[in-house]
Structure formats: structure tokens, C-alpha cells
Design an enzyme around this catalytic site. Structure first.
Site, PDB file in Angstrom:
ATOM      1  N   HIS A  67      49.036  43.094 -12.589  1.00 41.36           N
ATOM      2  CA  HIS A  67      49.868  42.414 -12.034  1.00 41.36           C
ATOM      3  C   HIS A  67      51.574  43.602 -12.381  1.00 41.36           C
ATOM      4  O   HIS A  67      52.611  43.134 -11.828  1.00 41.36           O
ATOM      5  CB  HIS A  67      50.778  41.257 -12.791  1.00 41.36           C
ATOM      6  CG  HIS A  67      52.513  40.740 -12.522  1.00 41.36           C
ATOM      7  ND1 HIS A  67      52.977  40.710 -13.787  1.00 41.36           N
ATOM      8  CD2 HIS A  67      52.513  39.853 -11.649  1.00 41.36           C
ATOM      9  CE1 HIS A  67      54.050  40.411 -13.211  1.00 41.36           C
ATOM     10  NE2 HIS A  67      53.579  40.120 -11.932  1.00 41.36           N
ATOM     11  N   GLU A  70      51.368  45.621  -9.650  1.00 43.89           N
ATOM     12  CA  GLU A  70      51.254  45.537  -7.848  1.00 43.89           C
ATOM     13  C   GLU A  70      52.678  45.696  -7.889  1.00 43.89           C
ATOM     14  O   GLU A  70      53.663  45.963  -7.344  1.00 43.89           O
ATOM     15  CB  GLU A  70      51.222  44.196  -8.542  1.00 43.89           C
ATOM     16  CG  GLU A  70      51.821  42.580  -6.783  1.00 43.89           C
ATOM     17  CD  GLU A  70      52.258  41.663  -7.343  1.00 43.89           C
ATOM     18  OE1 GLU A  70      51.523  40.359  -7.695  1.00 43.89           O
ATOM     19  OE2 GLU A  70      53.365  41.371  -6.909  1.00 43.89           O
TER      20      GLU A  70
END
Lengths: 427, 429
Positions: A67, A70
Site C-alpha cells: 500500500h 502504491e
């Protein structure tokens, strides 16, 4: 370029694996004005340990790495990638799940420019200590936002209660601690293995010329250098099929208690064929018994154990699977007992051919509705291919199911030791 | 203004939207009435009560069997609030027969199903089914109690309580706890009959269909539609009759046990959908906080790391613009200061040419994309009815393209801060 025609549902798909290993899927649809592009790495929050190519020692990365990466791939130091897409009139975004990270855009016009930008920004990370540190405040706020949402908390608590070690038990974002300790080096380690073209798929669906698009993608990839690596190995902890904890209670600032029954489907790798079958049958079973008109939901409603917050959901994936059923309820203990009793009764439930044929019809209609969306189709193609399944053959797969398939699934689906009960009580 | 050639009965407005992009056909019936504090709680109960059964399909099981035989057609009943109006929608989406072997009566059977559920509901004596009404009341009660736990929607609601005080717009779209007890099955049935008698009814059919055949089917099968009434709304009823200016702006602060503070600020726009400046205001709102390159996103989130989410939202059917963000309680003052600076930049037109061009391109793109979907096609068509304009999405798209910095200055200089609502923790005191 390989051409796959699915004539019964008016779909045409072109696929190619490029010399650098990247998988490309094109799904042209000239009657639309928009185009959707999605670039997915087979790397999600639950991938926390792997043995790199040509190494023998495994490498561990912190919870929340996928994450965090990202977020960081959008940051190019002097500017943000959102701004580059903005110049093309496009809104881009990304998401991280337990098993993949995806970057995507939707555009009208400039299709090739958008695809090149998508490939370029994901394949050119700009990571410095400064940019990595800057993100900590933003991700911490994201974490706090979820921490205040009771439905998020209970969802995660069920995953924690079902799985003892498998990283699917972690929050996708990681922990406040892992977010604050994240380093550039850890992000790069993950990037080098998981963002290699061999581990990625690009899918483009919508209004574009197939030949021109494929040529542009080949050229873009041909200009880039990637290390010549072979396969790496993912490492998951040993996980049995029993729930880690049978019961968990949390206290939170809520006005009505919340209850969720979790079922651990499995905690280790299963073969593609079984995955496809289990996914269909689990979802069909839940729809049949727990949708608003389903017999079990009706029973819960009549006994005033649930309200309209009632939900059920199931995640069936390569190395883990779980199901959740629950609701806000003033009688959480009674609700848990009733749902468990209903689930146990399935192994001997009287089922008729006609019921199953109707359920198949319903599922076919639902599948057609989902296939109206090019976004769903592009994501569905990637998800299924990464798991050895064929997305546009879902309808034939449903048609081929027999009552015996359903019966034998139900016979062995539910085991007491695989279930957990999670309750949120008001403080 | 009605569309006579499509009006089968004087009050049934038919819109057929042809498209070959879909594997399914969607039918929507929309019943529009004025939003009203006195009836909203009853209206909130109606979708659930109607969905519970009809005379022909009295149980959930009987209904589902029929839906399964319609190849898993989806059947949705829901209510929504748009500007000053309340809308009850019945929606069905079903497979186009062309993808299924040996099927040719699906469309007709779907209309029959809708007619049955709307005009032949399950009743006993003079009311709806008592058990169903009891269950729906209980569900609504629990919903309203639980909605306090969603801090973002709570902050939205509280902001509008304060800002739209005295306006029709302030009516809570999901009803009121204190009104539930008094609702009986008799009262609910007469409320429903009144709705059918007075609502403006629009029917949309979208997909790969033939217009003439579709209209014939509607005429043949939707036999329950009541005849005309003078009380039915004209087009444009969703918009406010007048716009307000701000006399004095207020700040409302509430304390709760939360990790993240919710800051919601409401502005008056002095501009509504039918005004010439509206497209410029739409672009201005998006430039302020509608995308990742917007003024608020790049400052509050990217530059100062104060929030994960921050944005601005312009209600197309009102005269209000809302800024919202989730922040650490201690950062309240700093965030407000940055938001004020961004409003100033917007109103004085001191933003970059790049962000203006990007925003316009996105606005154009998002309208074009919306028209690719069934939902977007119906929404933009219905928008004409709700606002009483014939402005097509294509015309709006052309207008977005022509917006200049001066247009945005003119449109946004009318923005006035009305009410600030902050839900924070003890720490943020």
C-alpha cells in the site's frame, strides 16, 4: 497477438506476452467513447515474504509495504502523477488489496498517451528518504479514518480471528508503527521483485485501435531495460484450516452492537480448478440463503435479529479464503447462535433440481449485468488469468454445474472449528 | 413542459434511450413529489414495504422464484432526495434476450412484474401488511440510530440542519426517529395512494431496444398507473425558488470520542442550474476540490499532509457548495486558514492556467464517460426533467470547454461562507 472470441456474449479479447515478460490484454469496444486502462502487479498486502530469483534465503518486508508503494509511485519529487494525467484530462487512481496492487485511469481520447503514462509512472519509481517520510502523515490519517469506521474494524477483526499467521490477517495499510518505520530500502526491495514485468499485467478496454495500441505498448516496453530475472518464490507461514480464535469482543464508540460470524475456508494454496468451483458455489450458496429473499435471511429478520445493515461476503483466493455474515444487532449472542445453526444445517439440507436451476439462471443474469462494465471486465480478466481461470467462460461454467456439485460442496463446507464470532459492543 | 408524443397517459412520461453497449436492459420508473418534513418518514418506509410482497407474490420466496425465472433480473426499490424533491424509484435490469437461448418474453414479463408490485401490493383490510410495516419501522429505527456512528454523514447532516434551517432542503432524506411510532399500516397505505395520485411519473427504458415496441408494451402492461391530476409537479421542481445570501456566518463545534476530526464548511453559491454562470461554477468547484490536482488536494493533502481526504462538492440542484475533510483534531486552525487561502485564489483567479485546463478537460471527460453507462444516460436525461431545462449533456460539454478564468472569477466571487461544522475530540478543544 492471440485473438480470443467469446461470440455468445459479444466479446473479443487480444492477448500477448511481451519479450520482457509483461502480459498485455486488449479488449476493444468501438461503440463506447471511453477507455479504461489498468496496470496490475500480482503483489498485495498479504505478500510479506519471498525468496528472490537465484537466492536461497527468504526476504521479509513490513506490513503495509504494498500500500505504501502504491502511494509513493504517484510522487515524482517535483510533481505528482495526478497532474500528468490531469493534463490529459484524465483522472487516475490506484488501490491495494490483499493480493494485488492496481493503477488505473479512465479517459475519453488520448488513449495511447494515457497508456504510456500509466506504464511509465509505475515503471519509474522516484523514492528518496524525504519523499518516503512525507507520506507518513497522509497514510496515518487514512489509517485513523478506517479506525473510526466500525464496519472496517469488524471486518479486520474477523480476519485476525480466523488466521493465526497468514498475512491476510493484517490490515492492508499495515500498523501505525509499520507506517512510521517504513524506509526507502524496504520499498525498493519489494519493488524490484514484484514490479518486474514478469509479475505484471496491463489490460486496456474501450474505444481504441487494437493494432496501434499494441504497437505503442511493444515500443514503449522495448525501450526500457529490466534485469533478466527468473521466477521468485512466495513464502507463506504454515496455516491450518481451523479458526485462530473462536470468539472475540471489541469495545467501540457505537450505539448498536455489531456481530459477524466468520468462516475460514482454507489457509493454504488450492488448485485453480478448485478455486474456480469454490468461488462460484460459495457465492451462489450465500446468495441463495442470505440474500434479501433468502430463507435464512428471512428467518433472521422474523426473529428481529438483524436490520438492513445485514451483509455477507466471501473472499476466495489462491492461498486463503474466508466468508463473513453479520449485522448490527441488539441481540448479538442470539444472532451468532442462529447463523451458526443455519450454516450447520446446510450439510443435510433438502435440495431440489428446480431450485438449483433457478439459482443458476439468477447467477447467469447477475454475471451478464456485471459484464456490462468494461472496468469489471478488465479487472476480471486479470484476476482470473492470474489464477489460471477464464473470465469470459464464467457463464458456461455456471451452466455446467450440477445439483450434485452443490450437494457435495454443502456436505463438507461448514465445520465448527473453522468458525469465529466477533462482536463489537458499545463502550 | 411535457413531451406529448411520448405521453401515453397524460402523466406518464416515457423516455426510451437506445444503446447497443449493454448486455442488459434497464427499466426505471420515477415518482417525483416535493420533499416534505411531514411525509418523509413514511416515504422512507415505502420501498421496503412495497418490496416485501404483492398479492400475486406475497412472500419473498415467491418473488425471488419469479425473478429467477426472469433470468436473475434485479429488482430495486429506493427513495432519494434531489434538491427540493423526493423521488421513489423502481428499477429493474434484465438480460437482453439475445444472449439467452429460447427466451422472447422477458421484457413483457418484467413490465408485468413492475405493474404487479407497484399497483397490486399486499394489503389487508385498509392498510399494508401489518407485520411488514412493523419490520420496516424497526429497520428504519435501527438505521437512524446506527447512522450516528458514521461520522462523515453525521457531519453532513448536522451542517445542513444549521445551514439550511427553514428550507425544504434541510429535511433529513432518511426521515426522523420521533415520527416512526405514529405511522400505522393504514396511514402508510393512504400516504402511498396520495403519492401515486400526485407524483410526476417518468419511465426510462435503456439498452438495445426498439422504441415503438417498448412504448406499446408499456401501454399494454403498465395498466395500474392512475390517471392525471392537477397536483402533479411541473419540470424544474427540484430547484430552489430563490437563492439566499449569508447574513452572518456561523461556526458549530461538537465533541465526540473520535480519532479523526470532521471539518465540513458550507458556502452559498447565489447560482442555480438554470443560470448562465452555472457551468463556470461547476468548473470552479472542481478546480477547488474535485480532483487530485485541485487547489485543496494539492495544498491540504499533498503540501501540508493534513488530511487523507479533502474535497469540494457542488450540489447541482441547490445553491450550496460544501468543503469536507478529515483531519487531526489539533490541525483545525491551520486547515481552515489554508482552505480560506484556496477560496481566495479561486475567487481572484490567481490559479495556474494548467490547473484550469486540466480541470476543464476532466469535466468534459467525466460527462462523456457518464454517457457510456446506463446509469449516466438515465441520470442526465432525468436531469432535464428535474431542472426544467433542455440543456443537453453535449451542450454542457461545449460550455465547459469555453470557460475562461474571468468566467470562474465571476461565478465564484458570489461564494459566501455560511456555516462551519467541526466534529472533534476533547484534544481539539
Amino acid at each position: 497477438m492471440e485473438k480470443l472470441a467469446f461470440s455468445t456474449i459479444d466479446e473479443m479479447v487480444y492477448t500477448e506476452q511481451l519479450p520482457n515478460g509483461l502480459n498485455v490484454i486488449l479488449m476493444p469496444k468501438k461503440t463506447l467513447s471511453k477507455t479504461f486502462g489498468i496496470f496490475t502487479t500480482d503483489f498485495g498486502a498479504a505478500d510479506l515474504e519471498f525468496i528472490p530469483f537465484n537466492k536461497t534465503e527468504s526476504v521479509k518486508i513490513p506490513a503495509g509495504t504494498a500500500h505504501y508503494l502504491e502511494h509513493k509511485l504517484f510522487d515524482k519529487g517535483d510533481h505528482d502523477v495526478y497532474a500528468d494525467f490531469g493534463k490529459l484530462g484524465t483522472d487516475a487512481n490506484a488501490y491495494t488489496s490483499d493480493s494485488e496492487t492496481s493503477y488505473y485511469f479512465t479517459t475519453v481520447g488520448n488513449e495511447i498517451d494515457n497508456v504510456e503514462l500509466l506504464l511509465n509512472f509505475v515503471q519509474d519509481p522516484y523514492l528518496t528518504d524525504e519523499t518516503v517520510n512525507k507520506e507518513k502523515g497522509i497514510i496515518s490519517q487514512e489509517f485513523q479514518m478506517y479506525a473510526d469506521i466500525p464496519d472496517q474494524r469488524i471486518y479486520l477483526a474477523v480476519q485476525e480471528a480466523l488466521f493465526a499467521k497468514h498475512p491476510v490477517r493484517n490490515e492492508v495499510l499495515g500498523t501505525i508503527e509499520s507506517i512510521h518505520n517504513m524506509t526507502k530500502e524496504e520499498l525498493l526491495t519489494a519493488y524490484e521483485t514484484f514490479y518486474h514485468p514478469t509479475n505484471m499485467t496491463l489490460a486496456v478496454a474501450g474505444n481504441f485501435d487494437t493494432e496501434e495500441m499494441m504497437t505503442a505498448i511493444r515500443k514503449n516496453q522495448g525501450q526500457k531495460q529490466f534485469p533478466d530475472i527468473g521466477p521468485f518464490t512466495r513464502v507463506y507461514p504454515e496455516e491450518n484450516n481451523e479458526a485462530f480464535a473462536a470468539e472475540v469482543t471489541l469495545n467501540m464508540n457505537v450505539s448498536v452492537p455489531r456481530l459477524m460470524v466468520g468462516v475460514k475456508e482454507y489457509g493454504g494454496e488450492i488448485p485453480a480448478e478448485e478455486l474456480g468451483l469454490r468461488k462460484l458455489l460459495t457465492n451462489m450458496t450465500l446468495d441463495y440463503f442470505y440474500s434479501r429473499s433468502g430463507q435464512f435471511y428471512q428467518e433472521l429478520l422474523e426473529e428481529e435479529l438483524v436490520d438492513s445493515s445485514f451483509i455477507y461476503t466471501s473472499v476466495i483466493d489462491k492461498t486463503f479464503g474466508f466468508t463473513m455474515i453479520g449485522s448490527n444487532s441488539n441481540h448479538p449472542e442470539q444472532l451468532a447462535i442462529t447463523i451458526k445453526k443455519q450454516l450447520h444445517s446446510l450439510s443435510t439440507f433438502e435440495l431440489e433440481e428446480q431450485q438449483f436451476e433457478r439459482l443458476k439462471k439468477r447467477t447467469i443474469g447477475k454475471t451478464l449485468r456485471r459484464m456490462n462494465s468494461i472496468e469489471n471486465n478488465a479487472q476480471g480478466m486479470i484476476w482470473n488469468r492470474n489464477r489460471g481461470l477464464s473470465y469470459f467462460e464464467t457463464i458456461p461454467a455456471i451452466q455446467q454445474l450440477t445439483l450434485d456439485d452443490w450437494k457435495s460442496f454443502l456436505l463438507s463446507w461448514i465445520h465448527e472449528e473453522r468458525m469465529t464470532v466477533v462482536t463489537i459492543q458499545p463502550e | 413542459m411535457s413531451i406529448p408524443k411520448d405521453a401515453i397517459k397524460s402523466n406518464l412520461h416515457v423516455h426510451v434511450l437506445e444503446s447497443k453497449n449493454f448486455k442488459t436492459i434497464t427499466v426505471e420508473l420515477k415518482f417525483q413529489t416535493l420533499l416534505d418534513r411531514a411525509t418523509i418518514t413514511e416515504r422512507t418506509l415505502l420501498p421496503g414495504v412495497l418490496r416485501a410482497g404483492s398479492k400475486l407474490y406475497p412472500t419473498a420466496g415467491a418473488m425471488q422464484n419469479e425473478l429467477d425465472d426472469l433470468y436473475g433480473a434485479s429488482f430495486q426499490l429506493y427513495q432519494s432526495v434531489t434538491g427540493n424533491s423526493h423521488i421513489l424509484t423502481v428499477q429493474m435490469e434484465f438480460a437482453n434476450e439475445r444472449f439467452i437461448d429460447n427466451e422472447n418474453n422477458l421484457a413483457e414479463n418484467v413490465f408485468r412484474f413492475i405493474n404487479e408490485f407497484l399497483f397490486n401490493p399486499k394489503t389487508s383490510q385498509s392498510g399494508f401488511d401489518k407485520t411488514t410495516v412493523g419490520q420496516e419501522k424497526e429497520k428504519l429505527r435501527k438505521n437512524l440510530e446506527a447512522s450516528k456512528d458514521d461520522k462523515t454523514s453525521y457531519a453532513d447532516e448536522r451542517l445542513m440542519d444549521e445551514m439550511a434551517l427553514g428550507e425544504r432542503y434541510a429535511v433529513h432524506p432518511n426521515g426522523y426517529l420521533e415520527d416512526i411510532d405514529a405511522i400505522t399500516e393504514q396511514r402508510l397505505l393512504s400516504s402511498y395512494k396520495a403519492l401515486l395520485e400526485t407524483a410526476r411519473i417518468d419511465v426510462f427504458v435503456a439498452g438495445d431496444v426498439k422504441p415503438e415496441r417498448t412504448k406499446e408494451l408499456i401501454e399494454k402492461v403498465l395498466t395500474g398507473v392512475p390517471s392525471g391530476s392537477d397536483l402533479r409537479l411541473e419540470e424544474g421542481a427540484a430547484l430552489p425558488k430563490e437563492v439566499k445570501s449569508v447574513e452572518s456566518s456561523k461556526i458549530i463545534r461538537e465533541i465526540d470520542d473520535i480519532q479523526q476530526a470532521k471539518l465540513h464548511i458550507g458556502y452559498r453559491t447565489q447560482t442555480i442550474f438554470t443560470d448562465d454562470d452555472f457551468e463556470a461554477l461547476m468548473v470552479g468547484s472542481m478546480l477547488l476540490g474535485g480532483h487530485a490536482g485541485s487547489l485543496l488536494f494539492t495544498t491540504v493533502r499533498e503540501q501540508h499532509s493534513l488530511a487523507y481526504y479533502v474535497g469540494a462538492d457542488l450540489d447541482l440542484f441547490s445553491d450550496k457548495l460544501i468543503i469536507f475533510c478529515g483531519i487531526a483534531p489539533k490541525d483545525y486552525e491551520k486547515t481552515v486558514e489554508i482552505i480560506d487561502e484556496q477560496i481566495k485564489i479561486l475567487q481572484t483567479g490567481t490559479f495556474s492556467q494548467d490547473v484550469l485546463e486540466d480541470t476543464k478537460a476532466m469535466m468534459v471527460g467525466s460527462y462523456q464517460q457518464a454517457l457510456d453507462g446506463i446509469g449516466g444516460m438515465i441520470t442526465t436525461e432525468y436531469q432535464k426533467v428535474l431542472t426544467g431545462t433542455q440543456k443537453t449533456p453535449q451542450e454542457m460539454i461545449e460550455k465547459f470547454k469555453s470557460i475562461t478564468r474571468e468566467d470562474i472569477i465571476r461565478a465564484t466571487s458570489k461564494l459566501e461562507r455560511d456555516t462551519t461544522f467541526i466534529l472533534t475530540s476533547e484534544e481539539g478543544q
